[in-house]
Design a protein around this motif. Structure first.
Motif, PDB file in Angstrom:
ATOM      1  N   VAL A 228       0.929  -1.212   0.052  1.00  0.00           N
ATOM      2  CA  VAL A 228       0.041   0.103  -0.052  1.00  0.00           C
ATOM      3  C   VAL A 228       0.793   1.345  -0.072  1.00  0.00           C
ATOM      4  CG1 VAL A 228      -1.773   1.122   1.321  1.00  0.00           C
ATOM      5  CG2 VAL A 228      -1.980  -1.196   1.242  1.00  0.00           C
ATOM      6  N   ILE A 229       1.941   1.257   0.769  1.00  0.00           N
ATOM      7  CA  ILE A 229       2.811   2.363   0.819  1.00  0.00           C
ATOM      8  C   ILE A 229       3.586   2.592  -0.426  1.00  0.00           C
ATOM      9  CG2 ILE A 229       4.693   3.671   2.230  1.00  0.00           C
ATOM     10  CD1 ILE A 229       3.661   2.082   4.773  1.00  0.00           C
ATOM     11  N   GLY A 230       4.281   1.457  -0.905  1.00  0.00           N
ATOM     12  CA  GLY A 230       5.121   1.293  -1.758  1.00  0.00           C
ATOM     13  C   GLY A 230       6.555   1.873  -1.683  1.00  0.00           C
ATOM     14  N   LYS A 231       7.538   1.912  -2.554  1.00  0.00           N
ATOM     15  CA  LYS A 231       8.756   2.232  -2.373  1.00  0.00           C
ATOM     16  C   LYS A 231       9.011   3.711  -1.945  1.00  0.00           C
ATOM     17  CE  LYS A 231      13.541   1.864  -4.347  1.00  0.00           C
ATOM     18  NZ  LYS A 231      14.176   1.254  -5.564  1.00  0.00           N
ATOM     19  N   GLN A 232       9.564   4.066  -1.094  1.00  0.00           N
ATOM     20  CA  GLN A 232       9.542   5.481  -0.637  1.00  0.00           C
ATOM     21  C   GLN A 232       8.342   6.309  -0.586  1.00  0.00           C
ATOM     22  OE1 GLN A 232      12.572   6.986  -3.220  1.00  0.00           O
ATOM     23  NE2 GLN A 232      14.115   6.322  -1.624  1.00  0.00           N
ATOM     24  N   GLY A 233       7.167   5.408  -0.541  1.00  0.00           N
ATOM     25  CA  GLY A 233       5.852   6.054  -0.290  1.00  0.00           C
ATOM     26  C   GLY A 233       5.190   6.300  -1.541  1.00  0.00           C
ATOM     27  N   ALA A 234       5.606   5.871  -2.511  1.00  0.00           N
ATOM     28  CA  ALA A 234       4.978   6.330  -4.049  1.00  0.00           C
ATOM     29  C   ALA A 234       3.838   5.762  -4.287  1.00  0.00           C
ATOM     30  CB  ALA A 234       6.055   5.582  -5.186  1.00  0.00           C
ATOM     31  N   THR A 235       3.426   4.368  -3.643  1.00  0.00           N
ATOM     32  CA  THR A 235       2.037   3.989  -4.092  1.00  0.00           C
ATOM     33  C   THR A 235       0.967   4.896  -3.214  1.00  0.00           C
ATOM     34  OG1 THR A 235       2.840   1.886  -4.370  1.00  0.00           O
ATOM     35  CG2 THR A 235       0.356   2.127  -3.954  1.00  0.00           C
ATOM     36  N   LEU A 236       1.453   5.185  -2.069  1.00  0.00           N
ATOM     37  CA  LEU A 236       0.285   5.981  -1.196  1.00  0.00           C
ATOM     38  C   LEU A 236       0.223   7.410  -1.693  1.00  0.00           C
ATOM     39  CD1 LEU A 236      -1.455   5.651   1.458  1.00  0.00           C
ATOM     40  CD2 LEU A 236       0.437   6.325   2.964  1.00  0.00           C
ATOM     41  N   ARG A 237       1.327   7.936  -2.138  1.00  0.00           N
ATOM     42  CA  ARG A 237       1.218   9.166  -2.702  1.00  0.00           C
ATOM     43  C   ARG A 237       0.275   9.308  -3.962  1.00  0.00           C
ATOM     44  NH1 ARG A 237       6.169  10.061  -2.556  1.00  0.00           N
ATOM     45  NH2 ARG A 237       6.896   9.263  -4.410  1.00  0.00           N
ATOM     46  N   SER A 238       0.492   8.061  -4.680  1.00  0.00           N
ATOM     47  CA  SER A 238      -0.179   8.201  -6.062  1.00  0.00           C
ATOM     48  C   SER A 238      -1.770   8.199  -5.521  1.00  0.00           C
ATOM     49  CB  SER A 238       0.149   6.960  -6.904  1.00  0.00           C
ATOM     50  OG  SER A 238      -0.584   6.761  -8.068  1.00  0.00           O
ATOM     51  N   ILE A 239      -1.840   7.329  -4.677  1.00  0.00           N
ATOM     52  CA  ILE A 239      -3.495   7.452  -4.174  1.00  0.00           C
ATOM     53  C   ILE A 239      -4.134   8.715  -3.881  1.00  0.00           C
ATOM     54  CG2 ILE A 239      -5.040   6.485  -2.304  1.00  0.00           C
ATOM     55  CD1 ILE A 239      -3.247   3.826  -2.596  1.00  0.00           C
ATOM     56  N   ARG A 240      -3.239   9.399  -3.217  1.00  0.00           N
ATOM     57  CA  ARG A 240      -3.652  10.646  -2.836  1.00  0.00           C
ATOM     58  C   ARG A 240      -3.821  11.434  -3.867  1.00  0.00           C
ATOM     59  NH1 ARG A 240       1.066  10.269   1.108  1.00  0.00           N
ATOM     60  NH2 ARG A 240       0.422   9.632   3.079  1.00  0.00           N
ATOM     61  N   GLU A 241      -3.011  11.736  -4.871  1.00  0.00           N
ATOM     62  CA  GLU A 241      -2.726  12.376  -5.964  1.00  0.00           C
ATOM     63  C   GLU A 241      -4.017  12.132  -6.817  1.00  0.00           C
ATOM     64  OE1 GLU A 241       0.992  12.164  -7.695  1.00  0.00           O
ATOM     65  OE2 GLU A 241       2.004  13.283  -6.159  1.00  0.00           O
ATOM     66  N   ARG A 242      -4.558  10.846  -7.137  1.00  0.00           N
ATOM     67  CA  ARG A 242      -5.346  10.415  -8.009  1.00  0.00           C
ATOM     68  C   ARG A 242      -6.855  10.651  -7.466  1.00  0.00           C
ATOM     69  NH1 ARG A 242      -4.523   6.704 -12.045  1.00  0.00           N
ATOM     70  NH2 ARG A 242      -2.304   6.366 -12.620  1.00  0.00           N
ATOM     71  N   SER A 243      -6.880  10.480  -5.936  1.00  0.00           N
ATOM     72  CA  SER A 243      -8.066  10.639  -5.503  1.00  0.00           C
ATOM     73  C   SER A 243      -8.490  12.090  -4.839  1.00  0.00           C
ATOM     74  CB  SER A 243      -8.319   9.432  -4.311  1.00  0.00           C
ATOM     75  OG  SER A 243      -7.750   9.706  -3.379  1.00  0.00           O
ATOM     76  N   GLY A 244      -7.364  12.636  -4.618  1.00  0.00           N
ATOM     77  CA  GLY A 244      -7.619  14.102  -3.943  1.00  0.00           C
ATOM     78  C   GLY A 244      -7.842  14.081  -2.461  1.00  0.00           C
ATOM     79  N   ILE A 245      -7.610  12.817  -1.799  1.00  0.00           N
ATOM     80  CA  ILE A 245      -8.036  12.712  -0.496  1.00  0.00           C
ATOM     81  C   ILE A 245      -6.861  12.791   0.374  1.00  0.00           C
ATOM     82  CG2 ILE A 245     -10.087  11.361  -1.143  1.00  0.00           C
ATOM     83  CD1 ILE A 245      -8.283   8.960  -0.081  1.00  0.00           C
ATOM     84  N   SER A 246      -6.806  12.838   1.743  1.00  0.00           N
ATOM     85  CA  SER A 246      -5.604  12.729   2.473  1.00  0.00           C
ATOM     86  C   SER A 246      -5.783  11.443   3.118  1.00  0.00           C
ATOM     87  CB  SER A 246      -5.640  13.950   3.763  1.00  0.00           C
ATOM     88  OG  SER A 246      -4.986  13.656   4.835  1.00  0.00           O
ATOM     89  N   ALA A 247      -4.565  10.698   2.861  1.00  0.00           N
ATOM     90  CA  ALA A 247      -4.614   9.167   3.151  1.00  0.00           C
ATOM     91  C   ALA A 247      -3.311   8.831   4.113  1.00  0.00           C
ATOM     92  CB  ALA A 247      -4.438   8.414   1.886  1.00  0.00           C
TER      93      ALA A 247
END
Length: 258
Positions: A228-247
């Motif tokens: 879920v977090i991804g390497k250096q937070g890449a996946t979680l950051r992508s989820i935030r950017e794509r959905s526009g939410i705070s996660a």
């Protein structure tokens, strides 16, 4: 319109009846349905066979645009209200079979529900039948528990019968760490769990408006947190950017989950 397919269809019928009453010159309905881009191929079918079948079965005129709009392809449905609603239902059933895709720097395709609650093993292929044994755990406000359960459990029963999943609303004593929430566990096929989760969220936050702030908690098994977090937070950051939410993923582990 937001709600379960049957609720949306009923609302559309009422709105259309009012429009026809106000304007007797036309009885033709036109609906622009947004189809997720990854589901477009399933809706069209090989050499257009599936879309042709929907047209023939419903009697509606259907045009699926090639251009994408925010990850969706507009689908114009035209005909009498009965034909349009039938075409909508047929297309919705097809779209439900296709999981939502999330592209990230770490994985080419992520499969999960529309709100990204379900986690998929990023590198290991799923074994046959494994999907049906997995579960999704969701925390919902205790104040919404009654709306989700329904009178004598009617809504939980509806979820089980509609989506073919196991649904369990645990008692508040099972989640002392979250005194204001209740845990709901969904078990079954991934696509079925996706749809059931979305319906439950609609029940839990049905009073919210588009500007209201909602807080949603999902329990993630510790072995899947890295994905879920991804390497250096890449996946979680992508989820935030794509959905526009705070996660954010909590650091503390509770019974093998975060």
């Amino acid at each position: 319109m937001i709600g379960m397919p049957s609720q949306v269809a009923a609302a559309q019928q009422k709105v259309w009846a009012q429009l026809v009453e106000a304007n007797h010159e036309s009885s033709e309905a036109k609906v622009n349905l947004l189809v997720r881009k990854e589901a477009a191929g399933v809706v069209i079918g090989k050499q257009g066979s599936t879309l042709k079948g929907v047209r023939e079965q419903s009697g509606a005129k259907i045009m699926l645009e090639k251009d994408e709009v925010s990850g969706h392809r507009p689908c114009m449905i035209t005909g009498d209200i009965k034909s349009v609603l039938q075409a909508e239902a047929l297309i919705a059933d097809l779209v439900k079979t296709v999981p939502v895709e999330f592209s990230t720097p770490e994985t080419s395709t992520w499969t999960g529900p529309g709100l990204g609650f379900d986690m998929v093993k990023p590198k290991d292929a799923r074994r046959a039948g494994e999907d049906e044994q997995e579960s999704t755990k969701l925390l919902v406000p205790s104040t919404s528990a009654g709306s989700i359960i329904g009178v004598q459990g009617t809504r939980l029963k509806m979820l089980r019968e509609t989506y073919g999943v196991q649904v369990e609303m645990q008692s508040s004593g099972n989640a002392p760490q979250w005194p204001e929430d209740r845990i709901i566990i969904f078990k079954g096929a991934l696509v079925a769990r996706q749809s059931a989760v979305q319906d439950v969220l609609g029940m839990a936050f049905h009073g919210s408006t588009g500007t209201d702030q909602c807080t949603l908690k999902v329990l993630v098994p510790v072995q899947q947190v890295g994905a879920v977090i991804g390497k250096q937070g890449a996946t979680l950051r992508s989820i935030r950017e794509r959905s526009g939410i705070s996660a954010q993923v909590e650091r503390d582990e509770v019974q093998g989950e975060r």
